[in-house]
Every structure is written in structure tokens, then in C-alpha cells.
Design an enzyme around this catalytic site. Sequence first.
Site, PDB file in Angstrom:
ATOM      1  N   ASP A  12      -5.104   1.736   1.727  1.00 26.88           N
ATOM      2  CA  ASP A  12      -5.401   1.394   0.329  1.00 26.88           C
ATOM      3  C   ASP A  12      -5.856   2.594  -0.492  1.00 26.88           C
ATOM      4  O   ASP A  12      -6.690   2.466  -1.387  1.00 26.88           O
ATOM      5  CB  ASP A  12      -6.456   0.273   0.254  1.00 26.88           C
ATOM      6  CG  ASP A  12      -6.085  -0.891   1.148  1.00 26.88           C
ATOM      7  OD1 ASP A  12      -4.937  -1.334   1.043  1.00 26.88           O
ATOM      8  OD2 ASP A  12      -6.926  -1.326   1.956  1.00 26.88           O
ATOM      9  N   LYS A  15      -1.235   4.791  -1.923  1.00 27.59           N
ATOM     10  CA  LYS A  15       0.074   5.288  -1.473  1.00 27.59           C
ATOM     11  C   LYS A  15       1.211   4.603  -2.217  1.00 27.59           C
ATOM     12  O   LYS A  15       2.219   5.225  -2.501  1.00 27.59           O
ATOM     13  CB  LYS A  15       0.267   5.036   0.035  1.00 27.59           C
ATOM     14  CG  LYS A  15      -0.651   5.857   0.911  1.00 27.59           C
ATOM     15  CD  LYS A  15      -0.379   5.585   2.381  1.00 27.59           C
ATOM     16  CE  LYS A  15      -0.639   4.143   2.775  1.00 27.59           C
ATOM     17  NZ  LYS A  15      -2.031   3.683   2.619  1.00 27.59           N
ATOM     18  N   GLY A  39       0.718  -3.708   2.124  1.00 27.43           N
ATOM     19  CA  GLY A  39       1.062  -4.424   0.893  1.00 27.43           C
ATOM     20  C   GLY A  39       1.060  -3.453  -0.267  1.00 27.43           C
ATOM     21  O   GLY A  39       0.110  -2.704  -0.437  1.00 27.43           O
ATOM     22  N   HIS A  40       2.139  -3.441  -1.015  1.00 27.90           N
ATOM     23  CA  HIS A  40       2.211  -2.569  -2.183  1.00 27.90           C
ATOM     24  C   HIS A  40       2.472  -3.401  -3.422  1.00 27.90           C
ATOM     25  O   HIS A  40       3.362  -4.244  -3.424  1.00 27.90           O
ATOM     26  CB  HIS A  40       3.369  -1.577  -2.043  1.00 27.90           C
ATOM     27  CG  HIS A  40       3.091  -0.488  -1.057  1.00 27.90           C
ATOM     28  ND1 HIS A  40       4.084   0.277  -0.507  1.00 27.90           N
ATOM     29  CD2 HIS A  40       1.933  -0.049  -0.539  1.00 27.90           C
ATOM     30  CE1 HIS A  40       3.533   1.150   0.318  1.00 27.90           C
ATOM     31  NE2 HIS A  40       2.232   0.966   0.324  1.00 27.90           N
ATOM     32  N   GLN A 228      -0.960   2.016   5.932  1.00 25.58           N
ATOM     33  CA  GLN A 228      -2.356   2.094   6.395  1.00 25.58           C
ATOM     34  C   GLN A 228      -2.901   3.525   6.196  1.00 25.58           C
ATOM     35  O   GLN A 228      -2.469   4.179   5.269  1.00 25.58           O
ATOM     36  CB  GLN A 228      -2.487   1.629   7.847  1.00 25.58           C
ATOM     37  CG  GLN A 228      -2.252   0.130   8.040  1.00 25.58           C
ATOM     38  CD  GLN A 228      -0.807  -0.225   8.272  1.00 25.58           C
ATOM     39  OE1 GLN A 228      -0.110   0.419   9.028  1.00 25.58           O
ATOM     40  NE2 GLN A 228      -0.339  -1.268   7.625  1.00 25.58           N
TER      41      GLN A 228
HETATM   42  P1  IMP Z   1      -3.537  -5.211  11.770  1.00 16.69           P
HETATM   43  O1  IMP Z   1      -2.776  -3.992  11.359  1.00 16.69           O
HETATM   44  O2  IMP Z   1      -3.195  -6.446  11.000  1.00 16.69           O
HETATM   45  O3  IMP Z   1      -3.510  -5.413  13.260  1.00 16.69           O
HETATM   46  O4  IMP Z   1      -5.100  -4.950  11.428  1.00 16.69           O
HETATM   47  C1  IMP Z   1      -5.840  -3.972  12.110  1.00 16.69           C
HETATM   48  C2  IMP Z   1      -6.841  -3.298  11.192  1.00 16.69           C
HETATM   49  O5  IMP Z   1      -6.148  -2.494  10.228  1.00 16.69           O
HETATM   50  C3  IMP Z   1      -7.707  -4.251  10.399  1.00 16.69           C
HETATM   51  O6  IMP Z   1      -8.998  -3.681  10.259  1.00 16.69           O
HETATM   52  C4  IMP Z   1      -6.991  -4.342   9.068  1.00 16.69           C
HETATM   53  O7  IMP Z   1      -7.844  -4.728   8.028  1.00 16.69           O
HETATM   54  C5  IMP Z   1      -6.498  -2.917   8.914  1.00 16.69           C
HETATM   55  N1  IMP Z   1      -5.282  -2.812   8.085  1.00 16.69           N
HETATM   56  C6  IMP Z   1      -4.037  -3.168   8.445  1.00 16.69           C
HETATM   57  N2  IMP Z   1      -3.171  -2.920   7.448  1.00 16.69           N
HETATM   58  C7  IMP Z   1      -3.878  -2.391   6.444  1.00 16.69           C
HETATM   59  C8  IMP Z   1      -3.524  -1.888   5.142  1.00 16.69           C
HETATM   60  O8  IMP Z   1      -2.346  -1.879   4.730  1.00 16.69           O
HETATM   61  N3  IMP Z   1      -4.564  -1.410   4.391  1.00 16.69           N
HETATM   62  C9  IMP Z   1      -5.837  -1.367   4.854  1.00 16.69           C
HETATM   63  N4  IMP Z   1      -6.196  -1.802   6.052  1.00 16.69           N
HETATM   64  C10 IMP Z   1      -5.230  -2.315   6.853  1.00 16.69           C
END
Ligand code: IMP
Length: 434
Positions: A12, A15, A39-40, A228
Site C-alpha cells: 500500500d 504502487k 488491490g489497485h 505487496q
Molecule cells: P496474504 O497475502 O493474504 O496471505 O496475507 C498475508 C499478509 O500480507 C497479511 O498481513 C496481509 O494483510 C498482507 N497483505 C497481503 N496483500 C497485501 C497488500 O496488497 N497490501 C498490504 N498488505 C497485504
Amino acid sequence: MGVTIVGAQLGDEGKGKFADIYSETADVIVRFQGGNNAGHTVVANGEEFKLHHVPSGVLRGGTGVIGNGCVVDPGVLLEELDGLEERGVDADVRIAERAHVIMPYHRVIDGVEEDAKGDMAAGTTGRGIGPTYEDKVGRRGVRVLDLLKPDALREKLEYVVPTKRALVEDVFGIEVNGTEHGEAFDVDAVHEEYVEYGERLRDDIVNASEYVNDRMDAGDAVLFEGAQGTSLDIDHGIYPYLTSSNTTVGGACTGAGVGATRLEETVGIMKAYLSRVGTGPLPTELENDVGDHLVEVGNEYGTTTGRRRRVGWFDLPMVRHAARLNDFTGGVLTSIDVLEGLDPVRVCEAYELDGETLDSMPADMDDWARCEPVYQEFDGWDGVDWDAVETYDDIPKEAREYVEYLEDEIGAPFYAVSVGPDREQTITRTDPFK
Ligand code: IMP
């Protein structure tokens, strides 16, 4: 020419906005890791688009590639593609035959395991990302190419699904039959649904490494769009509170199938403060008025889950770690407008731990939780007409001091400074594609 953008913090960082800006030049935009946990939100032609799988650059006419390092939920992908078509966007998207598929049982297991993990839970997005990568590494995953081979897919499901059912029922003690989870463990139902997805996606499934390398050979500009952030990288991040893929630049090589020398520029996107969705320690966390300011002014609510994000001051030990891991050729600093009205503005320049000063993050999360931030203070800025800001010199002197301090500490120039969510609210100093 290849440009990679990578999040330097915890996701977040902004990007999406820069993927959108750089897509104006890029002919091909490649996602190389992650899935619909990302998510964008992109505004194009006055319309807002929320995209999770589809690289946002397709809105500008480029070809989007979902690389082999990604995990794909085909139902979500098709819904996104249908949504784009309904709104008049004919998206050109290719999907790697080697990418792994998120299955319904992965989504169920993601939720069940998170509930069971207690303090070890990462606060996942619940999209099945981790369990899908687990199956990839366990060599029992379903790849996109399997969706085109109904018999082989059935054989795989007949082996895998009972083991998943046993995990949920016998290990976690949750009954699936006759519940909302039932269908996820019904081989016939899953098979039928996923063969249908395969048929619908058939024409877009490619050898993505070959595709991307051919386009580069032909002289096309390629943007590798990281999802991420660096501290969520499975190897280098805040284990276990992280995602299950390599979010750092090396992930672009393995996850898109390109050689390291093809990635000429690596741009680290970082926010002027810190935000986090998910659990675990956060030494610079602000649970006070300043934190409320950052959440409200910065609209810090997750794009994928809608969760209120946790916020803190800029954490240099975290970003130094990211700069070393990715060897940023340049950076982008976002959201400096959100700090407006705060005085002083702080940066965590180091941590104190057991009488020692650390300038980079420890690997042990118990240690990280005990780190005391050492802050550097900066005079704040206020009353800025951000819409009138066109060049770097238009931003207040105090903000420039902040920007230049970070640039020095990170050891890479900021190619751009973002002063608001819109494309126009960007001060560009260097175009990485030129
Ligand atoms: P997962 O990727 O859904 O397995 O989540 C694992 C960790 O990464 C969690 O703490 C999520 O909140 C974080 N996370 C996953 N995708 C994002 C993103 O696009 N932005 C911020 N945090 C993310």
C-alpha cells in the site's frame, strides 16, 4: 527495456498509481508474484476501476501478463475481465501456463488456519494465497495448464481434495459436509467449475516467459509490477506476519521468467509514513491523534479487505533493509501531502535494542517487537495549496528537507514525489524508462 517497481515497506505504498503512470510508456505490464490479495484502485477516463488480478496498465492499452510466480483465482480473474468488458475496456491479458491456481479449498483453509493460529496469524486477506503457494512448493498444486486437461485435473483433485478435507475435518475439527464449505471439497463440483474456467481462458494461456522475452527482444518497454511490499517477502520479511511470495526484485526474475540483466531499473515505492494491514509488531506504530490524522487524511483503509490500516512514522531501518535487498536504482516517495499539519514530523532513524543501536531490521520478530525507535525530528509544513504544486521547488522548504534526508539515507534518488492520489498530483524528476 525492463523497469521493476517494488514496494519498499509493507504494501500500500502507492504502487498502483505509479504502475498506472509508467504504463503510459510500457507496452507490457507483468505481475510476477502474489494474487488477488493485491488491490489497485485506478481512475482512468474519469472512471474508477478496482483491480486485483489484472495489471492496471491494461487500462492504458498495454498487454497485461500474469506471470508464473503469481497465484490465480480464475473466477475472480474472469469477473474482472467481464467487468472491464462491460465498461468498454477490451483488456489484453495473458496468463502464464505455469502459474498456480487458487482452488476453493485453499480459500477455506486460509480462513480456518488463520482462526486456529492465534498469535501467529498474519491477518491474511483470506483469498487462499498462502495455501496455494504451499501446494506449489509441496508439488501438489494445480497449474493453469491443468485446467486445459480435464482428465489429469480430475486425477489430481482425487488425490488432493481428500487430503484437504482431512486437514480441515480431522486436524482443525471443522465439519465441511452440509456446510457452506461443502462444495469446496466436492471433487465433481470443483472439477466442473474449473474445467469451465479453463475453456474460457484457453486463448489467453501462454508460455509467459517466452512471451515477455520475445516482446523485450522486439524492443518493447516492459513494466514488472510488484505487489505487496518488501517486508512482506516470504524470505526477507517479518516472518510469519507476511505473504507467501517473493515481493522483492528477485521475484521478478523467477516469477516472470526473465534474466536479471533484463531488469535495468528497480524503483522502490515508499510512503512518507508507514501503514500496515495485518498483525505483528510495528515499532513506529501511532495509536494516538497523529495516527488518526494519518488514517483519515491518508484514507488508510485496505483496497482488498476494507480494513482500517495501522499506521506509524517512516521506519528507516525497514527501508534500508529494502534498499539493500532490491538495490534500488531510484525511489518514489508518496503521500507527503498527508503529513501536512503535523509538527514535528518524525522519522525513525535507528532502533535501540538491549543497549545497541541497529540501523536495519532484525530477523527475529520478538526482537523487533522490543526495538525502541530513535527518532529524528523535522519541522512540519502546513497551508500548502497542493493543486498549485507543479515542480519540486513548489513544495515547502520543510517538506524538501524531509525528502532529501530520506533520499540521502536510502542512497537512491527519488525519481518522483507524489503529493496526492491523482496522476496529476505528481512531481516527476526522472522517467525510469528514458
Ligand atoms: P496474504 O497475502 O493474504 O496471505 O496475507 C498475508 C499478509 O500480507 C497479511 O498481513 C496481509 O494483510 C498482507 N497483505 C497481503 N496483500 C497485501 C497488500 O496488497 N497490501 C498490504 N498488505 C497485504
